[in-house]
Design a protein around this motif. Structure first.
Motif, mmCIF file in Angstrom:
data_model
loop_
_atom_site.group_PDB
_atom_site.id
_atom_site.type_symbol
_atom_site.label_atom_id
_atom_site.label_comp_id
_atom_site.label_asym_id
_atom_site.label_seq_id
_atom_site.Cartn_x
_atom_site.Cartn_y
_atom_site.Cartn_z
ATOM 1 N N VAL A 1 5.617 -10.113 -10.172
ATOM 2 C CA VAL A 1 4.230 -9.635 -9.779
ATOM 3 C C VAL A 1 4.082 -8.230 -10.210
ATOM 4 N N ASP A 2 3.279 -7.664 -11.313
ATOM 5 C CA ASP A 2 3.308 -6.368 -11.663
ATOM 6 C C ASP A 2 2.253 -5.655 -10.742
ATOM 7 N N GLY A 3 2.017 -4.363 -10.897
ATOM 8 C CA GLY A 3 1.156 -3.561 -9.940
ATOM 9 C C GLY A 3 -0.164 -4.034 -10.247
ATOM 10 N N VAL A 4 -0.667 -4.261 -11.239
ATOM 11 C CA VAL A 4 -2.292 -4.735 -11.409
ATOM 12 C C VAL A 4 -2.329 -6.017 -10.470
ATOM 13 N N GLU A 5 -1.502 -6.789 -10.876
ATOM 14 C CA GLU A 5 -1.568 -8.120 -10.289
ATOM 15 C C GLU A 5 -1.562 -8.059 -8.705
ATOM 16 N N LEU A 6 -0.826 -7.032 -8.227
ATOM 17 C CA LEU A 6 -0.566 -7.163 -6.735
ATOM 18 C C LEU A 6 -1.761 -6.539 -6.259
ATOM 19 N N ALA A 7 -2.495 -5.521 -7.047
ATOM 20 C CA ALA A 7 -3.672 -5.148 -6.291
ATOM 21 C C ALA A 7 -4.685 -6.177 -5.873
ATOM 22 N N ALA A 8 -4.727 -7.156 -6.858
ATOM 23 C CA ALA A 8 -5.651 -8.258 -6.473
ATOM 24 C C ALA A 8 -4.959 -9.074 -5.313
ATOM 25 N N LEU A 9 -3.639 -9.366 -5.491
ATOM 26 C CA LEU A 9 -2.888 -10.415 -4.621
ATOM 27 C C LEU A 9 -3.118 -9.843 -3.181
ATOM 28 N N ARG A 10 -2.956 -8.360 -2.869
ATOM 29 C CA ARG A 10 -2.850 -7.966 -1.501
ATOM 30 C C ARG A 10 -4.407 -8.304 -0.847
ATOM 31 N N LEU A 11 -5.231 -8.002 -1.415
ATOM 32 C CA LEU A 11 -6.729 -8.407 -0.758
ATOM 33 C C LEU A 11 -6.769 -9.870 -0.559
ATOM 34 N N MET A 12 -6.279 -10.609 -1.700
ATOM 35 C CA MET A 12 -6.308 -12.033 -1.313
ATOM 36 C C MET A 12 -5.472 -12.498 -0.151
ATOM 37 N N VAL A 13 -4.116 -12.123 0.061
ATOM 38 C CA VAL A 13 -3.416 -12.323 1.030
ATOM 39 C C VAL A 13 -4.214 -12.143 2.413
ATOM 40 N N LEU A 14 -4.671 -10.944 2.557
ATOM 41 C CA LEU A 14 -5.565 -10.676 3.653
ATOM 42 C C LEU A 14 -6.769 -11.426 3.912
ATOM 43 N N LEU B 1 -5.684 -4.468 19.788
ATOM 44 C CA LEU B 1 -4.943 -3.471 19.053
ATOM 45 C C LEU B 1 -3.615 -4.106 18.340
ATOM 46 N N LEU B 2 -3.223 -5.211 18.828
ATOM 47 C CA LEU B 2 -2.219 -6.144 17.976
ATOM 48 C C LEU B 2 -2.696 -6.401 16.677
ATOM 49 N N SER B 3 -3.956 -6.826 16.790
ATOM 50 C CA SER B 3 -4.399 -7.524 15.414
ATOM 51 C C SER B 3 -4.859 -6.179 14.458
ATOM 52 N N THR B 4 -4.876 -5.323 14.961
ATOM 53 C CA THR B 4 -5.283 -4.012 14.011
ATOM 54 C C THR B 4 -3.891 -3.737 13.465
ATOM 55 N N ALA B 5 -2.823 -3.726 14.171
ATOM 56 C CA ALA B 5 -1.561 -3.487 13.651
ATOM 57 C C ALA B 5 -1.292 -4.538 12.563
ATOM 58 N N LEU B 6 -1.696 -5.822 12.948
ATOM 59 C CA LEU B 6 -1.279 -6.914 11.849
ATOM 60 C C LEU B 6 -2.301 -6.688 10.599
ATOM 61 N N VAL B 7 -3.622 -6.193 10.781
ATOM 62 C CA VAL B 7 -4.176 -6.095 9.531
ATOM 63 C C VAL B 7 -3.433 -5.047 8.567
ATOM 64 N N ALA B 8 -3.379 -3.644 9.459
ATOM 65 C CA ALA B 8 -2.636 -2.642 8.727
ATOM 66 C C ALA B 8 -1.307 -3.111 7.985
ATOM 67 N N ALA B 9 -0.498 -3.880 8.695
ATOM 68 C CA ALA B 9 0.748 -4.559 8.067
ATOM 69 C C ALA B 9 0.394 -5.467 6.996
ATOM 70 N N LEU B 10 -0.626 -6.352 7.263
ATOM 71 C CA LEU B 10 -0.767 -7.217 5.858
ATOM 72 C C LEU B 10 -1.330 -6.165 4.650
ATOM 73 N N LEU B 11 -2.294 -5.239 4.896
ATOM 74 C CA LEU B 11 -2.777 -4.299 3.878
ATOM 75 C C LEU B 11 -1.724 -3.531 3.316
ATOM 76 N N GLU B 12 -0.892 -2.962 4.073
ATOM 77 C CA GLU B 12 0.290 -1.897 3.664
ATOM 78 C C GLU B 12 1.616 -2.476 3.388
ATOM 79 N N GLY B 13 2.073 -3.565 4.099
ATOM 80 C CA GLY B 13 3.317 -4.407 4.038
ATOM 81 C C GLY B 13 3.409 -5.196 2.596
ATOM 82 N N THR B 14 2.307 -5.441 2.297
ATOM 83 C CA THR B 14 2.231 -6.196 0.812
ATOM 84 C C THR B 14 2.637 -5.164 -0.311
ATOM 85 N N ARG B 15 2.475 -3.727 0.069
ATOM 86 C CA ARG B 15 2.793 -2.974 -0.989
ATOM 87 C C ARG B 15 4.305 -2.991 -1.226
#
Lengths: 415, 288
Positions: free
Chosen positions: B258-271, B235-249
């Motif tokens: 970083v503009d929106g286009v770059e961030l789109a790619a960056l978020r998945l890279m961070v994950l 459960l904690l790691s699910t929250a972590l993945v959600a935070a990584l995916l969404e927190g980067t927003r």
């Protein structure tokens, strides 16, 4: 992953605590990133650009964002609506409905936007619309799916992209202009295919034509030799491909390689400059039907001058107009309240007022107390009772030797 | 801000069900399932169609959960000899099969159009629709959590762990391994279906393109980060993945270059980077 790694469950207590602590703190940091430091200036009006910056709609989303920024600069340079500056918050919907919902939540709840515009994929628009309607805000979309009309009937949602039905009718009108009698369809199994083809069939039969075959295929399909042979066996005057870029390329190549010739008509959103390059001679003679823009309008010319006049900005022109419409509606309504904007958007675009082609002109006329009719970069922009573009213009162009040139227009296609 | 947090918590909770389910199959029993999204989809569609037909919320949730469980048991029973990579391939194939059926069989659930207007449960008096939904999700998740903890501690949990370690030993003491593996799949799939029901109810609109393999992969990442063991870590790691995916927003407002286009790619890279880093730390060779 090897079996040995999979089996690791017991590990030292301290490291487990550490790991859990790391999880918790990371989640907390993610959650607690407070309100953005740039936010919370009451004099600003905040608008949300929710666009597909990645995924299938990526290239279009980026064009739309650049165009919206051109409009933003013009609006703020002219002092902004009600003398307030507009701040644009951009979010990526990833061309995915679920990501779109999360992004829309962020725009609505964190950034407190007054309106959202720029949703492109129909599934994103369908998923985001209920949020906007629940909060009483405004959504301007660029999606074509016919069922969006049902959602728009509840108010607060408009679109600048012609309904798919109108695309279907546009193909029929063009074919009738050219005197073609027999049509065949190859369609990707997505929402717009069925509605487009139904509309094409209906209008084409009214004009004395006939659909000889309609073959559907799935997204992952890579070879189309059988499908192409099947639709061409009836010797149609033209074949409409209703799909996205990868499958359209594959179909063109399959036809070319099997030595069969026919005219293919495709919607503009399924083709980019890359497709034409990749398909090479297979793309020769391909006809593109695109959502029209008002190429001669001052608004479109300003946009093309800013972004470079070597390309055709159909979705860009829509995004530009969305910004201007929202800004003018706020000025006309003297408010950012969704209910007032819902009414004002119709007032400033409907016929009968002073024609204006920019925010600066519009705002000046409104302050003189006149009614205005904004004619934008993408067209004359008159909304019908359901929030759809009432009369849509289309452009037809043909690919020749790797270049696209306009060959015709289909004007004022109606439901 | 608080409303946005509520929305993210609801999404994290929904994926929490799916991850808890996968943890029973993969973490506890060692059965790799790359097609968890199939059961998620079955649950979502079952709930959507039933509740649109006027079936009450709780009954629709119960039927959706049960039907997903039945599908899970069926997959286990048809693959008695498959393990590891081969099971992974079959489950991945099954999830695509489910998605393609939903996409192509228009009579079933609207095909590519999906199902719109899925209702939410009635709000609690005095609370908004979002807050009420969060409470209902949290209650259901607490129940699912309690349930999986019991499984872990009860004899069935010990047998499942034994199957993971050595199926032969389990068989030699007279237990029918297939029956236990079927149960693990049934429970895991039922939990995914429960998550699916909440997903459909929360979004109010579902279409086949929401049930692609990336959902399975996100959940897989969550279970992997949680080290395929306890429900708490899952459960904690699910929250972590959600935070990584969404927190980067939210980071975009702080990182101005970083503009929106770059961030789109960056978020998945961070994950991806986070996943690699965690796996490297967690699964060092030579660790017990």
């Amino acid at each position: 992953m090897t079996n040995a790694e999979m089996k690791s469950t017991g590990w030292a207590m301290s490291s487990r605590r550490l790991f859990l602590a790391a999880c918790v703190s990371a989640a907390a940091i993610g959650a607690l990133l407070g309100p953005s430091p740039a936010a919370a200036d009451d004099s600003e009006i905040v608008l949300g650009a929710l666009m597909p910056l990645s995924g299938a709609g990526g290239p279009f989303g980026q064009e739309m964002l650049a165009s919206a920024k051109v409009a933003l600069e013009e609006i703020n340079a002219a002092g902004g609506p009600l003398g307030r500056k507009i701040r644009l918050v951009e979010e990526n919907d990833e061309t995915n409905a679920e990501a779109g919902v999360r992004a829309a939540r962020k725009l609505v709840d964190v950034d407190k936007v007054s309106a959202i515009f720029g949703t492109w994929a129909s599934s994103v628009t369908l998923a985001v619309a209920p949020i906007v309607q629940e909060k009483g805000l405004i959504l301007l979309s660029n999606s074509g799916a016919s069922r969006i009309t049902e959602v728009q009937k509840k108010g607060h949602v408009f679109r600048l992209e012609p309904d798919d039905l109108l695309f279907g009718k546009a193909y029929a009108e063009y074919a009738a202009q050219e005197g073609w009698k027999k049509a065949a369809v190859l369609g990707l199994n997505v929402p717009f295919t069925q509605s487009t083809v139904d509309a094409l069939k209906q209008r084409f039969e009214e004009r004395g034509g006939q659909i000889t075959s309609f073959v559907t295929y799935n997204e992952e399909q890579t070879t189309f030799t059988t499908e192409v042979a099947r639709v061409l066996s009836d010797q149609p005057d033209f074949v409409h491909i209703s799909g996205y870029e990868p499958d359209t390329i594959a179909i063109l190549k399959a036809a070319y390689q099997s030595g069969l010739t026919t005219r293919f008509i495709v919607p503009g959103f399924s083709v980019s400059a890359d497709l034409i390059k990749n398909a090479g001679p297979a793309a020769d003679g391909l006809l593109l039907v695109e959502e029209g823009v008002s190429e001669d309008s001052p608004a479109y010319q300003r946009l093309a001058k800013q972004l470079g006049s070597d390309r055709y900005y159909s979705f860009g022109a829509q995004a530009y107009d969305e910004m201007v419409i929202l800004a003018l509606a706020i000025e006309a309504a003297k408010s950012t309240d969704g209910k007032a904007l819902d009414k004002a958007i119709r007032e400033i675009t409907g016929t009968g007022g002073t024609k204006v082609t920019s925010f600066a002109e519009g705002v000046a006329a409104l302050r003189r107390g006149e009614r205005i009719d904004y004619d934008g970069a993408s067209g004359p922009l008159d909304f019908d009772a359901n929030g759809n573009i009432a009369k849509a213009n289309f452009r037809v162009s043909e690919v020749k030797d790797g270049k696209t040139a306009p060959v015709g227009k289909i004007s004022e296609v109606q439901f | 801000m608080i409303d946005y947090l509520i929305a993210i918590l609801i999404f994290a909770g929904i994926y929490g069900f799916v991850a808890l389910g996968l943890n029973i199959q993969w973490g506890l029993t060692g059965l790799i399932n790359l097609g968890q999204v199939a059961f998620f989809a079955v649950g979502a569609y079952t709930f959507a169609l039933l509740s649109k037909a006027g079936v009450p919320f709780l009954l629709a949730v119960a039927v959706a959960t049960t039907l997903s469980g039945v599908f899970g048991a069926a997959v286990a029973m048809f693959t008695p000899r498959l393990r590891e990579d081969y099971l992974a391939i079959v489950t991945l194939g099954f999830s695509e099969f489910v998605r393609l059926v939903l996409l192509n069989e228009k009579w079933l659930a609207g095909g590519p159009d999906g199902v719109a207007g899925v209702p939410r449960p009635a709000s609690f008096p005095g609370l908004g629709s979002e807050t009420s939904f969060l409470i209902v999700t949290a209650l259901a998740l607490a129940f699912a959590f309690w349930f999986t903890r019991r499984i872990e501690r009860y004899p069935i949990g010990r047998t499942l762990k034994a199957i993971r370690e050595d199926e032969g030993v389990v068989t030699s003491v007279g237990k029918v391994a297939l029956a236990y593996k079927t149960k693990a799949f049934l429970l895991g799939a039922a939990l995914a279906g429960l998550g699916g029901a909440f997903f459909a109810s929360y979004l109010s609109y579902i279409s086949p393109d929401m049930f692609g393999p990336n959902v399975s992969i996100y959940v897989l990442a969550a279970v992997l980060i949680g080290a395929q063991g306890s429900s708490v870590a899952t459960l904690l790691s699910t929250a972590l993945v959600a935070a990584l995916l969404e927190g980067t927003r939210l980071l975009k407002d702080y990182i101005t270059f970083v503009d929106g286009v770059e961030l789109a790619a960056l978020r998945l890279m961070v994950l991806g980077l986070a996943l690699i880093a965690i796996v490297m730390v967690r699964y060092r060779p030579g660790r017990p």
